[in-house]
Write an enzyme that holds these catalytic residues in place. Structure first.
Site, PDB file in Angstrom:
ATOM      1  N   TYR A   1      -3.999   2.415   8.898  1.00 51.96           N
ATOM      2  CA  TYR A   1      -3.491   1.258   8.166  1.00 51.96           C
ATOM      3  C   TYR A   1      -3.307   0.022   9.042  1.00 51.96           C
ATOM      4  CZ  TYR A   1       0.729   3.622   9.801  1.00 51.96           C
ATOM      5  OH  TYR A   1       1.646   4.279  10.558  1.00 51.96           O
TER       6      TYR A   1
ATOM      7  N   CYS B   1      25.408  45.752  -2.467  1.00 50.77           N
ATOM      8  CA  CYS B   1      24.029  45.288  -2.661  1.00 50.77           C
ATOM      9  C   CYS B   1      23.595  45.520  -4.109  1.00 50.77           C
ATOM     10  CB  CYS B   1      23.104  46.032  -1.704  1.00 50.77           C
ATOM     11  SG  CYS B   1      21.363  45.733  -2.052  1.00 50.77           S
TER      12      CYS B   1
ATOM     13  N   CYS C   1      22.653  43.563   3.343  1.00 51.77           N
ATOM     14  CA  CYS C   1      22.891  44.905   2.819  1.00 51.77           C
ATOM     15  C   CYS C   1      22.792  45.849   4.014  1.00 51.77           C
ATOM     16  CB  CYS C   1      21.819  45.239   1.785  1.00 51.77           C
ATOM     17  SG  CYS C   1      21.622  46.992   1.503  1.00 51.77           S
TER      18      CYS C   1
ATOM     19  N   CYS D   1      17.749  51.140   1.101  1.00 47.66           N
ATOM     20  CA  CYS D   1      17.934  50.198  -0.017  1.00 47.66           C
ATOM     21  C   CYS D   1      16.605  49.920  -0.733  1.00 47.66           C
ATOM     22  CB  CYS D   1      18.529  48.898   0.514  1.00 47.66           C
ATOM     23  SG  CYS D   1      18.460  47.545  -0.655  1.00 47.66           S
TER      24      CYS D   1
ATOM     25  N   LYS E   1       2.798   4.592   1.091  1.00 52.65           N
ATOM     26  CA  LYS E   1       3.439   5.055   2.321  1.00 52.65           C
ATOM     27  C   LYS E   1       3.142   6.552   2.416  1.00 52.65           C
ATOM     28  CE  LYS E   1       7.968   5.219   4.617  1.00 52.65           C
ATOM     29  NZ  LYS E   1       7.502   6.085   5.622  1.00 52.65           N
TER      30      LYS E   1
ATOM     31  N   ASP F   1       3.207  10.309   3.690  1.00 51.99           N
ATOM     32  CA  ASP F   1       4.283  11.101   4.286  1.00 51.99           C
ATOM     33  C   ASP F   1       3.691  12.060   5.315  1.00 51.99           C
ATOM     34  OD1 ASP F   1       6.780  11.963   4.791  1.00 51.99           O
ATOM     35  OD2 ASP F   1       7.058  13.077   2.918  1.00 51.99           O
TER      36      ASP F   1
ATOM     37  N   CYS G   1      20.858  48.451  -4.285  1.00 50.50           N
ATOM     38  CA  CYS G   1      21.079  49.866  -3.981  1.00 50.50           C
ATOM     39  C   CYS G   1      22.550  50.262  -4.086  1.00 50.50           C
ATOM     40  CB  CYS G   1      20.560  50.183  -2.580  1.00 50.50           C
ATOM     41  SG  CYS G   1      21.558  49.438  -1.282  1.00 50.50           S
TER      42      CYS G   1
ATOM     43  N   GLU H   1       0.832  -1.213   0.000  1.00 54.96           N
ATOM     44  CA  GLU H   1       0.000   0.000   0.000  1.00 54.96           C
ATOM     45  C   GLU H   1       0.860   1.254   0.000  1.00 54.96           C
ATOM     46  OE1 GLU H   1      -2.078  -1.186   3.492  1.00 54.96           O
ATOM     47  OE2 GLU H   1      -0.738  -0.096   4.822  1.00 54.96           O
TER      48      GLU H   1
ATOM     49  N   LYS I   1      11.137   3.202  -0.725  1.00 54.23           N
ATOM     50  CA  LYS I   1      10.905   4.645  -0.826  1.00 54.23           C
ATOM     51  C   LYS I   1      11.263   5.187  -2.204  1.00 54.23           C
ATOM     52  CE  LYS I   1      11.760   7.188   2.957  1.00 54.23           C
ATOM     53  NZ  LYS I   1      12.387   7.643   4.199  1.00 54.23           N
TER      54      LYS I   1
END
Ligand code: IVH
Length: 666
Positions: free
Chosen positions: A226, A408, A426, A432, A117, A119, A411, A115, A315
């Site tokens: 399950y 940056c 920055c 900025c 799995k 998560d 700016c 079946e 998996k």
């Protein structure tokens, strides 16, 4: 990762590393590596232990189940241990598993139940005489967090089973967050300026373990059951359990998601068909689980301390795709952090076209040696933002090593890297451009000033036109400024201006949060607002005072004080106040009052107070009103002509306050 000939020191280091990942995954719901990378680390430990059995430590993750208890709940013992599952990513190992089981049972072509799995987070759910009575997380396999109050809000988990029952029934299943709910939750969080969950599993685990059950109930959690720990005698096979549970009204896998297989070939055919459907499912899965179907045979084969010998999970590796990094650009956030982003040749990955992937920071780029024009593997694996996993090939003439610019990109200002931090920022702060746009976006968000109809495109446009250049400029916009603008009709101008006007009386904590002070989220803003009570006091608050407050640490306190000392920020706040922004004070609360921290349920009518008045009185003294009664409720406030809540309170032993008791306590 350590490979090849490992020393004992390497082995110990690996164990330490895996344990810190366990903590981040199970307790904090925010892992920093993928499941695949984690599984590889554990496999490496297994390899070393096989080569050096004398090094193997008792606390090794190969022998123990790492705990998911958080310390926020009472702990309950599992009557039957909740084990973990051996896992593999290899088809050969699936074959080897089947051969092993055939050998142990001395049977050939023995049926396996296969079946999906899911998560999510494992949960044990107990019903007694058909009533849901307890829900406990896996914990360390022997005892886990009692999350019954939260489990009652799992949408598809019935509180009462259909049918007649005499004794207890213990079920096991996986709690998960459907993708639709995950998307909704993250959109809300983003709007409120909160950190988003990286993937649905983390969101499910974080939501199931919230201290506030009402909040947990709103998350939209679901469960897939399950297993039945104590099946009746007539049930002989795993495959009979799902139909049995379904009759009671419990959620189980539909036929499409389970399969009976008698060989590795049949198992893998099912696995491949599931993998094809994976991107279209409404929830996340990370593989399939292969279980010996015959329950009697299972008990003969048994289990190790950690996992049963009769089951394994196969998996699926995270979904990946190969593409080219066309360029690397730099984004600046509201607190000035520069984040490198890979601009990709668009590629299809798990059903959507991906054109950008985060590169996190300079350390990550250096570690993986990522450069422009490299061909790379990108991965989604449930995470919201795809990431670059590794470089697979480079052009003949490789691009130079990529470094975050020393100024940056938005700016041109200087950048700094504080000691002990990976982030590069920055320094220009409010001046900025990039930071400015990100700050406005945060300032107007739902959990902050809540100015609707003011999207990022409009902000960028107003900025480019020179209409706004500071936060306070938003409140200087006039109708005439917008009349000539293409795309702005009379109606949309009025709506925007009305929304701006409406935002002028925020609660004090929203205003503090909206300022975008580094490290100050909604929670810290609330604590500071409750203490300061008005904006004038907040502007004068000292670091020492802030450090006295619960939940405010050195980093947050220093950040608030530094922010308020900066003349640019100071002027900005003063301008906002001059323009009519009036933060409202939090309602008076009295700590130390007998109501403080207590929960109340009301029933019937009171002579001296309306319901609203009683609610305000309770809340002003630090208590809270909840709608339904449970064992955790502290008081039932009893009025005339009470409803069924009164009987329930007596049954659950909840203290009952008459109107006179209530008055005396006030
Ligand atoms: S059976 C003895 N079936 O996967 C353990 N587990 O990695 C039997 N999981 O702890 C578990 N879907 O939380 C089983 N169909 C499924 C599952 C499933 C998800 C989870 C479960 C388990 C973990 C092991």
């Amino acid at each position: 990762m350590i490979k090849g000939n490992s020393s004992k020191k390497d082995y110990k280091k690996l164990i330490k590393e895996v344990k810190s990942h366990d903590r981040r995954y199970y307790q904090e719901s925010s892992p920093t590596i993928s499941d695949y990378e984690y599984d590889l680390l554990v496999k490496e430990i297994e390899r070393i232990e096989a080569a050096h059995p004398d090094w193997a430590e008792e606390n090794s993750p190969t022998k123990n189940i790492s705990t998911d208890t958080t310390g926020n709940f009472s702990v309950a013992t599992h009557r039957v241990p909740m084990l973990s599952l051996a896992n593999t990513y290899s088809e050969e190992e699936v074959e080897a598993f089947i051969q092993r089981v055939e050998k142990l049972t001395e049977r050939e072509s023995i049926p396996f139940n296969v079946e999906l799995k899911m998560d999510g987070v494992a949960l044990s759910v107990i019903y007694d005489k058909g009533k849901l009575v307890q829900a406990v997380t896996r914990g360390n396999g022997r005892e886990g967090d009692d999350v019954t109050a939260n489990a009652r809000g799992i949408h598809n988990l019935p509180h009462q089973l259909t049918g007649k029952f005499t004794g207890p029934l213990e079920l096991r299943g996986e709690v998960y967050l459907p993708l639709k709910e995950f998307k909704r939750l993250n959109e809300d969080r983003e709007q409120q300026g909160l950190e988003v969950y990286a993937n649905p599993r983390n969101a499910a685990s974080g939501s199931l373990k919230l201290i506030d059950s009402e909040m947990s109930h709103k998350r939209g959690l679901e469960i897939m059951l399950y297993d039945l720990v104590n099946p009746p005698k007539e049930i002989k096979l795993q495959s009979e359990i799902a139909p049995y549970l379904k009759k009671m009204g419990l959620p189980v896998f539909t036929k499409e998601f389970t399969h009976s297989a008698k060989s590795a070939k049949e198992v893998l055919t099912f696995a491949h068909s599931v993998e094809k459907k994976r991107a279209f499912l409404p929830f996340e899965i990370d593989g399939i689980v292969i279980k010996l179907d015959d329950l009697d045979e299972r008990s003969i084969i048994g289990a190790t301390n950690k996992s049963p010998r009769w089951a394994i999970s196969y998996k699926f590796a995270a979904e990946q795709a190969e593409t080219v990094i066309e360029s690397i650009s730099v984004q600046v956030g509201r607190t000035g952090i520069l984040t490198p982003v890979a601009n990709l040749k668009p590629v299809l990955l798990s059903g959507s076209t991906i054109a950008r992937a985060t590169l996190h920071n300079q350390d990550e780029i250096d570690r993986k040696d990522i450069r422009e024009n490299d061909t790379v593997i990108i991965e989604k694996g449930g995470d919201v933002i795809p990431k670059v996993v590794s470089v697979v090939s480079t052009g003949k003439k490789r691009s130079p090593v990529w470094k975050i610019p020393s100024t940056c990109p938005h700016c041109g200002g200087d950048v700094i890297q504080k000691e002990g931090e990976v982030a590069i920022r920055c320094k220009a702060g409010a001046k900025c451009t990039g930071q400015y746009i990100a700050r406005v976006k945060h300032f107007i968000a739902k959990g902050a000033m809540n100015i609707e109809n003011f999207g990022i495109k409009v902000i960028q446009r107003f900025y480019a036109l020179g209409l706004i250049d500071s936060l306070s400029d938003i409140y200087r916009i006039e109708k005439e400024d917008l009349l000539e603008l293409e795309g702005f009709g009379d109606r949309s101008i009025n709506v925007l201006l009305e929304n701006i006007e409406k935002s002028k009386t925020p609660e004090l904590y929203r205003f503090i949060f909206a300022l975008g002070i580094p490290f100050v989220g909604v929670v810290a803003a609330r604590v500071a607002a409750e203490y300061c009570r008005d904006i004038k006091t907040f502007l004068k608050v000292s670091k020492e005072e802030l450090l006295e407050l619960e939940g405010v640490g050195e980093k947050v306190a220093a950040s608030i004080v530094d922010y308020l000392l900066d003349p640019v920020h100071r002027k900005e706040i003063e301008d906002l106040l001059d323009l009519g922004i009036t933060p409202t004070s939090p309602a008076e609360k009295q700590s130390g009052h007998p109501f403080s921290g207590k929960s109340f349920v009301m029933t019937g009518t009171l002579d001296g107070y309306s319901r609203l008045e009683a609610k305000e009185i309770i809340e002003a003294r630090g208590g809270k009103i909840i709608s339904s009664i449970s064992k955790q409720t502290n008081y039932l406030l009893l009025g005339k002509n009470p409803g069924s809540k009164y009987n329930k309170a007596i049954k659950l032993n909840v203290e009952v306050l008459t109107e006179k008791d209530f008055k005396d306590l006030i």
